[in-house]
Scaffold this motif. Structure first.
Motif, PDB file in Angstrom:
ATOM      1  N   PRO A 297       0.667  -1.274   0.150  1.00 59.68           N
ATOM      2  CA  PRO A 297       0.063  -0.052  -0.069  1.00 59.68           C
ATOM      3  C   PRO A 297       0.755   1.111  -0.050  1.00 59.68           C
ATOM      4  CG  PRO A 297      -0.669  -1.605   1.880  1.00 59.68           C
ATOM      5  CD  PRO A 297       0.446  -2.059   1.329  1.00 59.68           C
ATOM      6  N   LYS A 298       0.061   2.383  -0.591  1.00 60.31           N
ATOM      7  CA  LYS A 298       0.805   3.624  -0.383  1.00 60.31           C
ATOM      8  C   LYS A 298       0.751   4.028   0.791  1.00 60.31           C
ATOM      9  CE  LYS A 298      -0.215   4.434  -5.188  1.00 60.31           C
ATOM     10  NZ  LYS A 298      -0.807   5.490  -6.208  1.00 60.31           N
ATOM     11  N   PHE A 299       1.747   5.071   1.310  1.00 62.89           N
ATOM     12  CA  PHE A 299       2.014   5.529   2.791  1.00 62.89           C
ATOM     13  C   PHE A 299       1.793   7.048   2.843  1.00 62.89           C
ATOM     14  CE2 PHE A 299       5.261   2.028   3.161  1.00 62.89           C
ATOM     15  CZ  PHE A 299       4.192   1.174   3.717  1.00 62.89           C
ATOM     16  N   GLY A 300       0.983   7.376   3.972  1.00 62.87           N
ATOM     17  CA  GLY A 300       0.599   8.911   4.155  1.00 62.87           C
ATOM     18  C   GLY A 300       1.872   9.713   4.561  1.00 62.87           C
ATOM     19  N   LEU A 301       1.296  10.762   4.889  1.00 65.00           N
ATOM     20  CA  LEU A 301       2.476  11.900   5.147  1.00 65.00           C
ATOM     21  C   LEU A 301       3.504  11.469   6.318  1.00 65.00           C
ATOM     22  CD1 LEU A 301       0.389  15.259   5.079  1.00 65.00           C
ATOM     23  CD2 LEU A 301       2.617  14.912   3.988  1.00 65.00           C
TER      24      LEU A 301
ATOM     25  N   ASP B  23      -5.227  11.295   3.003  1.00 62.46           N
ATOM     26  CA  ASP B  23      -4.199  11.539   3.974  1.00 62.46           C
ATOM     27  C   ASP B  23      -3.678  13.109   3.821  1.00 62.46           C
ATOM     28  OD1 ASP B  23      -3.165  11.189   6.728  1.00 62.46           O
ATOM     29  OD2 ASP B  23      -1.145  10.757   5.860  1.00 62.46           O
ATOM     30  N   ALA B  24      -4.311  13.680   2.654  1.00 63.82           N
ATOM     31  CA  ALA B  24      -3.792  15.073   2.463  1.00 63.82           C
ATOM     32  C   ALA B  24      -4.629  15.902   3.419  1.00 63.82           C
ATOM     33  CB  ALA B  24      -4.346  15.466   0.839  1.00 63.82           C
TER      34      ALA B  24
ATOM     35  N   GLY C 116      -6.655   6.098  -4.227  1.00 63.71           N
ATOM     36  CA  GLY C 116      -6.106   7.371  -3.712  1.00 63.71           C
ATOM     37  C   GLY C 116      -5.666   6.949  -1.930  1.00 63.71           C
ATOM     38  N   PHE C 117      -5.992   5.912  -1.279  1.00 65.33           N
ATOM     39  CA  PHE C 117      -6.164   5.551  -0.132  1.00 65.33           C
ATOM     40  C   PHE C 117      -4.502   5.402   0.154  1.00 65.33           C
ATOM     41  CE2 PHE C 117      -5.628   2.612   3.293  1.00 65.33           C
ATOM     42  CZ  PHE C 117      -6.369   2.898   4.286  1.00 65.33           C
ATOM     43  N   ARG C 118      -4.029   6.233   1.451  1.00 66.60           N
ATOM     44  CA  ARG C 118      -2.762   6.148   1.793  1.00 66.60           C
ATOM     45  C   ARG C 118      -2.696   5.704   3.452  1.00 66.60           C
ATOM     46  NH1 ARG C 118       1.387   8.155  -1.025  1.00 66.60           N
ATOM     47  NH2 ARG C 118       0.998   8.950  -3.128  1.00 66.60           N
ATOM     48  N   LEU C 119      -1.860   4.792   3.683  1.00 62.66           N
ATOM     49  CA  LEU C 119      -1.774   3.906   4.895  1.00 62.66           C
ATOM     50  C   LEU C 119      -1.002   4.883   5.931  1.00 62.66           C
ATOM     51  CD1 LEU C 119      -2.999   1.497   6.501  1.00 62.66           C
ATOM     52  CD2 LEU C 119      -0.687   0.595   5.804  1.00 62.66           C
ATOM     53  N   SER C 120      -1.768   5.450   6.886  1.00 64.03           N
ATOM     54  CA  SER C 120      -0.851   6.326   7.537  1.00 64.03           C
ATOM     55  C   SER C 120      -1.067   5.592   9.236  1.00 64.03           C
ATOM     56  CB  SER C 120      -1.520   7.680   7.840  1.00 64.03           C
ATOM     57  OG  SER C 120      -2.891   7.671   8.210  1.00 64.03           O
TER      58      SER C 120
ATOM     59  N   ASP D  85      -6.406  13.058  10.068  1.00 60.95           N
ATOM     60  CA  ASP D  85      -6.089  11.931  10.471  1.00 60.95           C
ATOM     61  C   ASP D  85      -7.419  11.210  11.113  1.00 60.95           C
ATOM     62  OD1 ASP D  85      -3.579  12.330   9.872  1.00 60.95           O
ATOM     63  OD2 ASP D  85      -3.061  13.228  11.871  1.00 60.95           O
ATOM     64  N   VAL D  86      -8.345  12.148  11.946  1.00 57.80           N
ATOM     65  CA  VAL D  86      -9.543  11.618  12.575  1.00 57.80           C
ATOM     66  C   VAL D  86     -10.488  10.802  11.329  1.00 57.80           C
ATOM     67  CG1 VAL D  86     -11.348  12.024  14.087  1.00 57.80           C
ATOM     68  CG2 VAL D  86      -9.351  13.239  14.602  1.00 57.80           C
ATOM     69  N   ALA D  87     -10.481  11.551  10.568  1.00 55.94           N
ATOM     70  CA  ALA D  87     -11.331  10.873   9.486  1.00 55.94           C
ATOM     71  C   ALA D  87     -10.796   9.607   8.861  1.00 55.94           C
ATOM     72  CB  ALA D  87     -11.711  11.888   8.301  1.00 55.94           C
TER      73      ALA D  87
END
Length: 560
Positions: free
Chosen positions: A21-25, A68-69, A423-427, A499-501
């Motif tokens: 998976p793609k990762f978040g910020l 995660d934007a 566009g889901f990014r794993l954070s 982040d909460v969303a």
């Protein structure tokens, strides 16, 4: 059915090579863009306009809420953090402008670009017509021309002897602007020289200052918007996005804030790609009025330009009035160009003009060590739950472990597919939500197992009968508990941002997966194992032996 779902997601993961998976910020870093508002009076923008701009930009860079934007105000500026985006991509994502719909008053080739001969002129222009109507009769435009470039008509490239451009047989409508002459220029302008780009056109009602602006305007494909803020209450000279054509445009007839929606699709009869636009109530009235006014005018004054970031992105010809606030734009679009135009129309209607004051690449705040720690903690939690199931339920716990394994596989495949396609990014908040879901999933198994053991105590029912009766009673409890969790996740997702969303999305996703796994795997598996002697005869290691069941009942009575 569950096997088909797993195979489908697995095939999609393999074909798209989306194994990780793609990762978040916080895990992969990204780009931070700072936007500074620009107002005509140089004063601070209204708070309401700034808040609306934040919401629109957030929809653009994080429309689903799972990428995660981050978009937030910082004083009068807007701070945007986009995970994994390079500087060029980030600037493209946050290109901002106010959207206008303006009537075309005059049109010509860009300076230093020789006017095309009649035979070289594009064969048609984009058509805007009422939504649901058949396509307008027009020749097919050049496939290489941009939507705005296709609006350069034959009448312009081969002016009539009368000096007035004749109507071009083409198309139908989209919004436009008033045909009332400007108070600064009410008389007919003198005929320009033959080598003037405006030669042969009616220049009445055009502000002389705008005429000079048009002649001085330099166009290129790289100066999209020219860095100018166009005043909606004044006439304006602008280039198209290809840098090949420039226009004189009237005052804005409909502003972008009146646009309700825009979407790309195909015409059901011809199969060509079109863009459908919908206006709010006030915009629908303005749209109908302007299309009614300019439909009978000669070229190019029966064209309506859509201006974004100071540049013309499309200028369709108006052939009929369009009431009702719905229209479609056609004109040789491809899927990509139609989708791009729809996105520009839908997300370009910002209430303010912004300048990009800074673009900075940022590193991840957590990094590989923290990611590894989060995954290890999740694995430890999973192992502890499995050990508990084995110690308390013995052989029956194997069913729960198998269900947890299937839920883990479905969750991972879901994250991988969503990461590649949505566009889901794993954070870190997503990981927390996934780890918390382990307990939610285990609760469903425990409710089912306990109901079944209650039915089997003192030999009142056989295991096969107990499984069916217990399932009818347990599934209501499972559905109610998961429904409460899912509703909480949905409410949190829509009321929160950032982040909460992301946490709420992960929790809602795993709640749905829990229901799917319990209904499509755990219950069928229990029906199968109930037919085996190991469980049906109450083997000591099955967790359903008479001694263990009696001890469990005795403990329950003592606690009561």
């Amino acid at each position: 059915m569950l096997l088909a779902i797993i195979l489908a997601m697995g095939a999609a993961t393999i074909l798209q090579k989306a194994f990780i998976p793609k990762f978040g910020l916080d895990l992969a870093g990204g780009t931070t863009v700072t936007l500074s508002p620009e107002t005509l009076d140089k004063k601070a923008p209204p708070e309401e306009s700034l808040n609306r701009a934040v919401n629109i930009i957030r929809d653009r860079v994080n429309g689903t809420g799972i990428s995660d934007a981050q978009v937030a105000k910082s004083g009068s500026n807007i701070l945007i953090q986009i995970p994994g985006a390079g500087q060029e991509q980030a600037e493209k994502l946050v290109t901002t402008a106010e959207l206008r719909f303006r009537q075309v008053l005059a049109i010509g080739p860009a300076q230093d670009t020789p006017a095309p001969l009649p035979s070289a002129a594009p064969s048609g222009s984009p058509a805007a017509s009422p939504a649901g109507s058949p396509p307008a009769a027009s020749s097919e435009p050049s496939a290489s021309a941009s939507p705005a470039g296709r609006a350069l008509s034959k009448a312009l490239t081969a002016p009539s002897p009368s000096g007035t451009a004749q109507p071009e047989p083409s198309a139908s409508a989209s919004p436009g602007a008033s045909t009332e002459p400007s108070p600064l220029a009410t008389s007919r302008a003198t005929t320009p020289p033959a080598d003037d780009p405006l030669a042969g056109q009616d220049l009445s009602g055009i502000d002389p200052a705008v005429l000079q602006q048009f002649r001085d305007l330099k166009c290129s494909a790289t100066n999209f918007g020219q860095g100018n803020q166009d005043d909606p209450d004044k006439q304006y000279a602008a280039c198209d996005t290809s840098g090949q054509i420039k226009y004189i445009l009237d005052k804005a007839a409909v502003r972008g804030t009146e646009l309700a929606d825009a979407s790309a699709g195909t015409d059901p009869t011809t199969g060509e790609w079109i863009v459908q636009v919908d206006f709010k109530s006030a915009g629908a009235t303005q749209f109908a009025d302007i299309t009614r006014r300019i439909t009978t005018l000669p070229q190019p004054r029966n064209q309506l330009a859509t201006v974004l970031d100071g540049a013309v992105i499309v200028a369709p010809t108006i052939n009929e009035a369009i009431p009702g606030g719905r229209a479609r734009i056609s004109g040789g679009f491809t899927q990509v160009t139609a989708s791009d135009l729809a996105d520009q129309l839908k997300y370009g209607a910002l209430p303010l003009k912004f300048n990009t004051s800074s673009v900075v690449s940022v590193s991840s705040t957590l990094g590989a060590d923290q990611l590894r720690g989060g995954l290890i903690s999740g694995a430890i939690g999973l192992v502890i739950v499995m050990l508990y199931l084995l110690l308390y339920y013995r052989g029956l716990g194997l069913v729960g472990i198998a269900s947890l394994g299937v839920a883990t596989v479905v969750t991972y495949l879901s994250v991988a597919v969503l990461s590649e396609n949505a566009g889901f990014r794993l954070s870190l908040p997503h990981i927390i939500g996934l780890v918390v879901s382990i307990g939610i999933t285990a609760d469903s198994f425990i409710v089912f197992f306990e109901r079944m053991r209650d039915e089997m105590k003192e030999g009142r029912r056989s295991m096969r009968a107990a499984v069916e009766v217990a399932w009818r009673r347990a599934r209501r409890t499972i559905l109610v508990a998961d429904a409460v969790m899912f509703i909480a996740a949905v409410v949190l997702y829509f009321l929160a941002v950032g982040d909460v969303a992301g946490f709420a999305f992960a929790m809602g996703l795993t709640t749905v997966i829990d229901v799917v796994v319990v209904f499509l795997f755990t219950k069928p598996l229990m029906s199968l194992v109930a037919r085996t002697k190991f469980f049906s005869k109450g083997h000591k290691l099955s967790g359903l032996d008479a001694e263990r069941m009696a001890r469990s009942e005795s403990q329950t009575m003592q606690e009561a």
